[in-house]
Design a protein around this motif. Structure first.
Motif, PDB file in Angstrom:
ATOM      1  N   LYS A 242      11.512  -1.574   0.971  1.00 42.44           N
ATOM      2  CA  LYS A 242      11.373  -2.632   1.578  1.00 42.44           C
ATOM      3  C   LYS A 242      10.451  -3.659   1.091  1.00 42.44           C
ATOM      4  N   ARG A 243       9.234  -3.268   1.009  1.00 46.28           N
ATOM      5  CA  ARG A 243       8.694  -4.080   0.070  1.00 46.28           C
ATOM      6  C   ARG A 243       8.044  -5.049  -0.738  1.00 46.28           C
ATOM      7  N   PHE A 244       9.142  -4.709  -1.677  1.00 45.77           N
ATOM      8  CA  PHE A 244       9.255  -5.930  -2.430  1.00 45.77           C
ATOM      9  C   PHE A 244      10.129  -6.919  -2.329  1.00 45.77           C
ATOM     10  N   LEU A 245      10.945  -6.455  -1.022  1.00 46.87           N
ATOM     11  CA  LEU A 245      12.151  -8.085  -0.435  1.00 46.87           C
ATOM     12  C   LEU A 245      11.418  -9.077  -0.205  1.00 46.87           C
ATOM     13  N   TRP A 246       9.956  -9.163   0.493  1.00 48.95           N
ATOM     14  CA  TRP A 246       8.926  -9.215   1.652  1.00 48.95           C
ATOM     15  C   TRP A 246       8.005 -10.172   0.170  1.00 48.95           C
ATOM     16  N   GLN A 247       7.609  -9.283  -0.725  1.00 45.53           N
ATOM     17  CA  GLN A 247       6.327  -9.946  -1.733  1.00 45.53           C
ATOM     18  C   GLN A 247       7.234 -10.211  -2.479  1.00 45.53           C
ATOM     19  N   HIS A 248       8.785 -10.295  -2.367  1.00 42.56           N
ATOM     20  CA  HIS A 248       9.383 -11.519  -3.532  1.00 42.56           C
ATOM     21  C   HIS A 248       9.787 -13.080  -3.029  1.00 42.56           C
ATOM     22  N   GLN A 249       9.846 -13.167  -1.765  1.00 44.00           N
ATOM     23  CA  GLN A 249      10.034 -13.542  -0.937  1.00 44.00           C
ATOM     24  C   GLN A 249       8.716 -14.884  -0.631  1.00 44.00           C
TER      25      GLN A 249
ATOM     26  N   ASP B 211      -1.202  -9.995  -9.427  1.00 45.48           N
ATOM     27  CA  ASP B 211      -1.405  -9.203  -9.197  1.00 45.48           C
ATOM     28  C   ASP B 211       0.073  -8.882  -8.499  1.00 45.48           C
ATOM     29  N   LEU B 212       0.396  -9.560  -7.226  1.00 51.72           N
ATOM     30  CA  LEU B 212       1.671  -9.641  -6.412  1.00 51.72           C
ATOM     31  C   LEU B 212       3.011  -9.329  -7.909  1.00 51.72           C
ATOM     32  N   CYS B 213       3.120 -10.249  -8.251  1.00 52.39           N
ATOM     33  CA  CYS B 213       3.913  -9.625  -9.251  1.00 52.39           C
ATOM     34  C   CYS B 213       4.049  -8.005  -9.906  1.00 52.39           C
ATOM     35  N   VAL B 214       2.924  -7.573  -9.955  1.00 51.07           N
ATOM     36  CA  VAL B 214       2.892  -6.266 -10.487  1.00 51.07           C
ATOM     37  C   VAL B 214       3.755  -6.027  -9.194  1.00 51.07           C
ATOM     38  N   GLU B 215       3.107  -5.387  -8.432  1.00 50.55           N
ATOM     39  CA  GLU B 215       3.625  -5.480  -7.124  1.00 50.55           C
ATOM     40  C   GLU B 215       5.143  -5.513  -6.584  1.00 50.55           C
ATOM     41  N   THR B 216       5.663  -6.621  -6.856  1.00 49.06           N
ATOM     42  CA  THR B 216       6.892  -6.432  -6.756  1.00 49.06           C
ATOM     43  C   THR B 216       7.808  -5.648  -7.392  1.00 49.06           C
ATOM     44  N   LEU B 217       7.248  -6.143  -8.338  1.00 45.68           N
ATOM     45  CA  LEU B 217       8.180  -5.150  -9.498  1.00 45.68           C
ATOM     46  C   LEU B 217       8.214  -3.244  -9.426  1.00 45.68           C
ATOM     47  N   ARG B 218       7.544  -2.960  -9.278  1.00 48.53           N
ATOM     48  CA  ARG B 218       7.362  -1.638  -7.901  1.00 48.53           C
ATOM     49  C   ARG B 218       8.394  -1.287  -7.764  1.00 48.53           C
TER      50      ARG B 218
ATOM     51  N   MET C  35       0.843  -1.029   0.214  1.00 49.17           N
ATOM     52  CA  MET C  35      -0.107  -0.074   0.066  1.00 49.17           C
ATOM     53  C   MET C  35       0.941   1.059   0.172  1.00 49.17           C
ATOM     54  N   PRO C  36       0.597   2.141  -0.721  1.00 50.42           N
ATOM     55  CA  PRO C  36       1.500   3.738  -0.787  1.00 50.42           C
ATOM     56  C   PRO C  36       1.514   3.863   0.783  1.00 50.42           C
ATOM     57  N   ALA C  37       2.023   5.003   1.052  1.00 53.76           N
ATOM     58  CA  ALA C  37       2.584   5.453   2.528  1.00 53.76           C
ATOM     59  C   ALA C  37       1.334   6.279   2.997  1.00 53.76           C
ATOM     60  N   SER C  38       0.476   7.136   1.673  1.00 55.79           N
ATOM     61  CA  SER C  38      -0.960   7.869   1.823  1.00 55.79           C
ATOM     62  C   SER C  38      -1.893   7.117   2.036  1.00 55.79           C
ATOM     63  N   VAL C  39      -2.232   5.688   1.915  1.00 54.17           N
ATOM     64  CA  VAL C  39      -3.462   4.913   2.174  1.00 54.17           C
ATOM     65  C   VAL C  39      -2.942   4.552   3.992  1.00 54.17           C
ATOM     66  N   ILE C  40      -1.870   4.299   4.351  1.00 54.20           N
ATOM     67  CA  ILE C  40      -1.249   4.383   5.791  1.00 54.20           C
ATOM     68  C   ILE C  40      -1.989   5.337   5.837  1.00 54.20           C
ATOM     69  N   THR C  41      -0.855   6.833   6.324  1.00 51.85           N
ATOM     70  CA  THR C  41      -0.963   7.346   6.870  1.00 51.85           C
ATOM     71  C   THR C  41      -1.196   8.869   6.212  1.00 51.85           C
ATOM     72  N   PRO C  42      -2.350   9.716   6.817  1.00 49.19           N
ATOM     73  CA  PRO C  42      -1.910  11.383   6.098  1.00 49.19           C
ATOM     74  C   PRO C  42      -1.271  12.118   6.228  1.00 49.19           C
ATOM     75  N   PRO C  43      -1.878  12.991   4.573  1.00 50.46           N
ATOM     76  CA  PRO C  43       0.033  13.379   3.769  1.00 50.46           C
ATOM     77  C   PRO C  43       0.155  14.387   4.430  1.00 50.46           C
ATOM     78  N   GLY C  44       1.010  14.277   4.484  1.00 45.53           N
ATOM     79  CA  GLY C  44       2.076  15.315   4.669  1.00 45.53           C
ATOM     80  C   GLY C  44       2.943  14.959   6.868  1.00 45.53           C
ATOM     81  N   PHE C  45       2.134  13.609   6.836  1.00 44.27           N
ATOM     82  CA  PHE C  45       2.829  12.244   7.959  1.00 44.27           C
ATOM     83  C   PHE C  45       3.713  11.293   8.081  1.00 44.27           C
ATOM     84  N   THR C  46       4.443  10.908   8.730  1.00 44.97           N
ATOM     85  CA  THR C  46       5.708   9.953   8.540  1.00 44.97           C
ATOM     86  C   THR C  46       5.373   9.386   9.652  1.00 44.97           C
TER      87      THR C  46
END
Length: 163
Positions: free
Chosen positions: A75-82, A64-71, A1-12
């Motif tokens: 670190k997300r692509f590492l666990w998606q690949h695993q 879908d998992l391949c598409v997301e991994t290729l993004r 998920m993009p950070a904007s889905v997890i946190t409000p804009p501007g919040f890290t």
């Protein structure tokens, strides 16, 4: 998920939160790995190996998992690949060759194409005839007319890069 889905804009997220989440994901992947590799092959007359519902639910989402991994996000692509590798070992009949097909077809940069070769390296040690199965999947998809010309061209470019 993009950070904007997890946190409000501007919040890290605080680095400690990110590290804790990464640790939880690694523990979950380790548990999945144990479930997949400790299943064993049943002897004739034995009951089938225990199912892993999470991986069963992921089977229809290999693309879908391949598409997301290729993004290649953080670190997300590492666990998606695993996770892709575990899914391929768990249900090798089609998932392994399908995953390689999707990675080879959708990869547009050398870094992305490297994910296909890395997946093959991991899977070839435990799955026999993976390369012929992956090539067969590619040829069947082309002959079935399921790929637009641009993806066929990309697939051939990626094959040429690998050779």
């Amino acid at each position: 998920m993009p950070a904007s889905v997890i946190t409000p804009p501007g919040f890290t997220l605080h680095d400690g939160v990110r590290e804790a989440c990464d640790r939880v994901i690694q523990l979950l992947l380790l548990h999945l790995q144990k479930l997949v590799y400790n299943r064993g092959v049943p002897a004739p007359g034995d009951s089938p190996p225990r199912a892993v519902p999470f991986l069963d639910a992921l089977k229809p989402h290999v693309r879908d998992l391949c598409v997301e991994t290729l993004r290649l996000e953080r670190k997300r692509f590492l666990w998606q690949h695993q996770l892709l590798g575990l899914l391929a070992v768990y249900s090798p009949a089609h998932c392994a060759s399908d995953a390689l097909f999707f990675l080879l077809t959708l990869a547009r940069a050398p870094e992305e194409l490297a994910l296909a070769t890395q997946l093959y390296a991991v899977l070839s040690s435990c799955l026999t005839d993976l390369l012929p199965a992956a090539v067969k999947t590619c040829v069947c998809q082309i002959h079935a007319g399921r790929l637009p010309e641009s993806q066929i061209a990309q697939l051939f470019r990626n094959f040429a890069s690998l050779l």
